[in-house]
Structure formats: C-alpha cells, structure tokens
Design an enzyme around this catalytic site. Structure first.
Site, PDB file in Angstrom:
ATOM      1  N   ASP A 221     -89.607  53.042  35.327  1.00 18.66           N
ATOM      2  CA  ASP A 221     -89.885  51.930  36.292  1.00 18.66           C
ATOM      3  C   ASP A 221     -89.098  51.969  37.427  1.00 18.66           C
ATOM      4  OD1 ASP A 221     -91.068  48.995  36.090  1.00 18.66           O
ATOM      5  OD2 ASP A 221     -88.785  48.475  36.148  1.00 18.66           O
ATOM      6  N   GLU A 262     -85.954  70.386  27.410  1.00 13.21           N
ATOM      7  CA  GLU A 262     -85.105  70.618  26.203  1.00 13.21           C
ATOM      8  C   GLU A 262     -86.171  70.632  24.956  1.00 13.21           C
ATOM      9  OE1 GLU A 262     -81.690  68.151  25.865  1.00 13.21           O
ATOM     10  OE2 GLU A 262     -80.875  68.704  27.649  1.00 13.21           O
TER      11      GLU A 262
HETATM   12  C1  GLC Z   1     -92.014  47.264  37.692  1.00 20.63           C
HETATM   13  C2  GLC Z   1     -93.078  46.576  36.580  1.00 20.63           C
HETATM   14  C3  GLC Z   1     -92.958  45.129  36.831  1.00 20.63           C
HETATM   15  C4  GLC Z   1     -91.493  44.712  36.719  1.00 20.63           C
HETATM   16  C5  GLC Z   1     -90.563  45.226  37.778  1.00 20.63           C
HETATM   17  C6  GLC Z   1     -89.162  44.926  37.412  1.00 20.63           C
HETATM   18  O1  GLC Z   1     -92.844  46.896  38.786  1.00 20.63           O
HETATM   19  O2  GLC Z   1     -94.231  47.131  36.544  1.00 20.63           O
HETATM   20  O3  GLC Z   1     -93.739  44.412  35.483  1.00 20.63           O
HETATM   21  O4  GLC Z   1     -91.480  43.323  36.822  1.00 20.63           O
HETATM   22  O5  GLC Z   1     -90.789  46.919  37.640  1.00 20.63           O
HETATM   23  O6  GLC Z   1     -88.642  45.796  36.421  1.00 20.63           O
END
Ligand code: GLC
Length: 560
Positions: A221, A262
């Site tokens: 993310d 790994e």
């Molecule tokens: C990314 C995710 C989204 C979330 C954001 C903060 O963009 O896809 O859904 O709100 O990160 O974590």
C-alpha cells in the site's frame, strides 16, 4: 468463421514466475460473502466460494487488509500486522482458507500497509502516553509547528483525504502543545517514520511472518510514500515530491526483495500511483519489486488514443528492464468501470483529492448502463490480451455498476466524512456482492443486513441470475479468461495503433499463431479483414458479415 480455441495447458499458477501473466482476483473481504450473518463479509465466506473462483479460472486472489483494525479506513489502518481481525474470522480460518486455495492451485496475495499504522497500534498508543517529540515518537513523524508557538502546521502538506496532513498533539494538560504528527491520510492513520531502523526491522519480520505462513505475495500500500524528504520541505513543483517517490523508498524495496527471495516464488506488488512510466519502472528493477499496477489504464477514459498511451508507455519502460506490466480496470478506490465508461457526466472531485474518484454525477439511464456494460466487457477482453498480469476486482466479472444512492448516514469512507460530503468517496464500489437473484441481502449472507446497503434490484446482477444466460457478463468473463489461458499468449505486443477511434495490437499465441485484438471505441462500425474470430465481447448477433463488422463499444480477437 468462429474457430475453436486450443485446450488449456498447465495453469499459469503452477508455472515458475506464475505472477508474470497471472489473472488475479481482488477480494474486498468485507463485501464478498458473509458466512455468519453479521453483515460483514469474512474469510470462511471466501473459503466457501472457492469453487466459484476456480470456475472463474483465476490464478490468484489478492485480499484487501483483514488484519486487526478499528476500520476507520476499511482496514488500511492496521492495529496488529500479524493477526486477523475477529470480524473476518480466526487465524485458523485464515490458515484453512490459504490451504484451501493452494489445494485448488490458487495463490494468495495479502495487503501490507507500511506507510502508516492505526492510531490504535501499540506503538502509537505508547507514543500518546509520552510527551510529544520524545521517546516512542521516534517511530512517527512528530514535528514542531510553525509560527511563534508552533500553532500552525509544520508545512503545507495536504492529506490525500483533504485538509492538512498534520494534526496537533495536546500537552499533558490537554492544551495545544505546538507539536504535530504527520498523517498523509486520515488522522487515525499516523505515518510511520522509515528513518527509524526499528520500523524497518519490524516490517522485515512482518513480511517473513506472512511468507513463512505460506502467503504467495504482498501488495504494498502507498509504496511511493514511505520516505519523506529531510526537513519536511514544502513542495516546489519539482519531482520527486517531498513525500512521494523519494529515492530512499528503493532501499526499502531492495531489502524486501532480498527477504522475498529467501522463499520460493513469492511476489511483491506495488501500489505506486505515479504519472511517469519511467519513474514507475524504477520500482521494477531486477532487485526490487515484481509488479506495480499501471494506474494509467485504470484511469483512462473510453478513448482509443488515451488507452494506446496507457498501454504503450509502461510496456516500453518495463520491457526495457525485463519487468512485466500489471493491468487493471477497477479496484476498491475507483468507481466501477460500467459507470465510468457509461458516458454519463462525472462528479468533479475536490481539487486536492488525489484519491481516485470518478463517480457519475447522477443515476445512469438504461441506455448509459448498457453502453457502460458493453464497454466494460470490451475493456476486459482487451486487457486480457495484453502482456503481463491482470487484476480483476470482485464484481467486475458481474458487470456491477457503481452504487450511487447510499444514504449519507450509511456512508463509511473517510473521504466522504473529511470533505463533509463534497467528495462522495469510494463506498459505491464496495457494496456487498449479489449472489442470488432475491433475498434480503441477495445471498451475501443468510441474515438481513449488509454493512453497506445494497440497492433495490441488485439481484439483477447476481451470480444466480447470470449463471443461466450464456451471454451474461459472468459467462463472458469465464470464457475470456479460459481463452486467454488456452491461447498461451507469449512475447510483447506488436503493431499497437489507435486510429479513427479504433485500437488494435497483436500478440503471438504459442498455440495458434498471431492474434489481433481490435477494440472499437469510435461511434461507427468497423470492418475487420481477418476472417477468424477467436473471442469477442459483444453477443454473436452483433458481430456479423464477411468481412466481419465490429460494432461500436465491442472488442474482438481474430487470427491475423
Ligand atoms: C491505498 C488504498 C486505499 C487506502 C489508502 C490509505 O490507496 O488502496 O484504499 O485508503 O491507501 O491506506
């Protein structure tokens, strides 16, 4: 004129480097299937639907976060990175799900959220007990404000969800302290300080934990945001931005790649929203990540020249370093493709909202809905012909439209709340799936509630309603995925062209020669010289004649 498609060979999921051309199904666990009737989807619900996923023909699933979380941002606010939230089931449920997937040859990708944690994470709770800027605050970005007594934010960084990216901390008497902490998203999602070695070693361990447990990959993310420029400068229009795409993130990903290596065949996928394909390719260098979503295909309007650019530039840069390109038409952050392509006017998001938001400004007419669905099918068939992997967001195979009529009081997305409703947010693409044509939650559960309300008539798009109709979106998707697998497309694309609103390119099939993909994004029918149709997105009666005449909003694969 129609030709048979060769029989499927080894499923990609069992090949080495399976991820290079996998079809990955994205599941938003809260909205997929609810086994215990509490209104929220869960892991046993997904396990029970494994036969459905098998029949769809996907190679892997990616689960949005299902870790312990107060769910202020749909689980992207993680309080414990190693445990499954009880609302989704037990840790044993997760292990059973993983084993069940592996038994049927489906790989599992989890989400990892390293840019920020939840305000309920033990580290933040500990920091909040200490004086701002001291001790446990080292793991966060805790900075003196500007102005004489620090009553202004340290700089003008903006939250992706709107408003300042800083919140002021109270002192021990509960008065404003002049110290602020950074949150690029909601205040309940404090950014972690990746200059702190303890943060790095903790995530090394989290990654090893999930790989050792058997997970096949991690979707990272906010991959471009983890490193902030020293001194927290204001943006000056140059690139990299002080908190996006800083060079330092690549050191982290080299370290993570070494950890992934790994283990056997594990993969790292970046959510890296970058406008520049050359910068995106840097994340895919041989010692960094395996995949990074190509967001230009996700956000492209229904326009042949725009899609051609969204295809050409990432392929050119990624091919040069031997990295695959990763395609998607939908995810949990953007309005459903059917609605985006419908031709209906879209709402204008607030200027400083960069999170994807292309929501129609009003309900669609039947004609717009039909046009959007035809285009979404065509875009799907086109995407499945491209070299690289394809991520299919759950419900995309049903042609679900964006849900627009969610009552204000039921909306959940922090974007909606932080903008006071000025930006509608992402709830409309997260509405629980319809499995049956009738019933109070259309088969989402056996109870009567779902965490987001499903609209009246939702059963029209249900799996049950589509099962029997050979021309349904669902059966079309199954055929298209099966055709892609059987044809065993290899190598890059050839002859990519956008001319007169018609997009074409070729691929080579290991089984059957050269295949041409043609998408008609113009307003006129087009004639196709190739005489053998391999697959098509429009019902057979709409593709006719010698030469073949392809109607607007349709896609066809032919042997060139
Ligand atoms: C990314 C995710 C989204 C979330 C954001 C903060 O963009 O896809 O859904 O709100 O990160 O974590």
């Amino acid at each position: 004129m129609m030709s048979s498609i060769p029989a499927a060979r080894t499923p990609p999921s069992t090949r080495p480097q399976w991820w290079r051309d996998a079809v990955v199904y994205q599941i938003y666990p809260r909205s997929f299937a609810d086994s215990n009737g509490d209104g929220e989807g869960d892991i046993p619900g997904i396990t029970a639907r494994l036969p459905y996923l098998r029949r769809l023909g996907v190679d892997a699933v990616w689960l949005n976060p299902c870790y312990v979380s107060p769910m202020r941002d749909g689980g992207y606010d993680v309080a414990d990175y190693r445990r499954i939230d009880p609302r989704f089931g037990t840790d044993a449920d997760f292990d059973a799900f993983l084993a069940g997937c592996h038994d049927v040859g489906i790989r599992v990708i989890m989400d990892i959220v390293p840019n920020h944690c939840s305000a309920e994470h033990a580290w933040f709770v500990e920091a909040m007990r200490e004086a701002p800027g001291t001790g446990a605050w080292r793991r966060f970005h805790c900075v003196r404000g500007s102005g004489g007594s620090g009553q202004q934010p340290p700089n003008d960084w903006q939250s992706v969800f709107s408003g300042p990216a800083w919140s002021q901390l109270p002192d021990e008497r509960g008065e404003p302290s002049g110290w602020w902490y950074l949150h690029l998203f909601d205040p309940s999602q404090p950014d972690l300080n990746w200059e702190c070695e303890e943060v790095r070693t903790e995530f090394d361990d989290v990654i090893r934990h999930w790989f050792a447990r058997g997970v096949d990959g991690l979707r990272i993310d906010v991959a471009t945001g983890m490193v902030k420029a020293a001194g927290y400068p204001d943006p000056d229009g140059s690139w990299p931005h002080p908190h996006w795409d800083q060079d330092g993130v690549h050191d982290i990903f080299r370290r993570w790649r070494a950890i992934a290596d790994e283990f056997d065949d594990r993969v790292l996928v970046a959510e890296a929203i970058l406008g520049f394909p050359d910068r995106l390719a840097r994340y895919l260098r041989p010692d960094e990540l395996h995949m990074a979503f190509n967001f230009s295909s996700l956000t492209s309007p229904w326009d042949a020249a725009s899609f051609a650019d969204a295809i050409r530039w990432p392929l050119e840069h990624n091919d040069a370093i031997g990295a695959p390109t990763t395609w998607l038409l939908e995810n949990h952050d953007i309005a459903r493709a059917v609605s985006r392509y419908s031709g209906a006017p879209l709402r204008q998001p607030l200027e400083n909202i960069t999170i994807l938001d292309h929501v129609p400004a009003r309900e669609l007419t039947q004609a717009e809905l039909a046009r959007g669905a035809a285009r979404a099918r065509a875009a799907l068939l086109m995407s499945l012909a491209l070299p690289g992997s394809f991520y299919l967001y759950a419900g995309g195979e049903l042609g679900l439209p964006e849900v627009l009529d969610i009552p204000d009081a039921r909306r959940d997305d922090p974007v909606w709340h932080r903008t006071g409703g000025a930006t509608v947010g992402r709830d409309g693409c997260r509405v629980p799936l319809p499995w049956t044509a009738d019933g109070s939650t259309y088969g989402f559960n056996s109870g009567s509630v779902s965490w987001l309300p499903q609209p009246a008539g939702w059963g029209r798009w249900s799996v049950e309603a589509q099962e029997a109709d050979p021309d349904s979106f669902l059966n079309f998707t199954r055929r298209a995925i099966a055709a892609r697998r059987s044809l065993d497309l290899v190598g890059g694309i050839g002859d990519l062209m956008a001319s007169g609103g018609v997009l074409t390119f070729t691929r080579r099939s290991a089984e059957a020669g050269v295949l041409r993909c043609t998408v008609n994004m113009s307003e006129q029918p087009v004639d196709i010289d190739d005489d053998t149709i391999v697959a098509m997105s429009a019902p057979a009666e709409q593709v006719f004649g010698e030469p073949v005449r392809l109607l607007p909003d349709a896609c066809i694969w032919t042997y060139a």
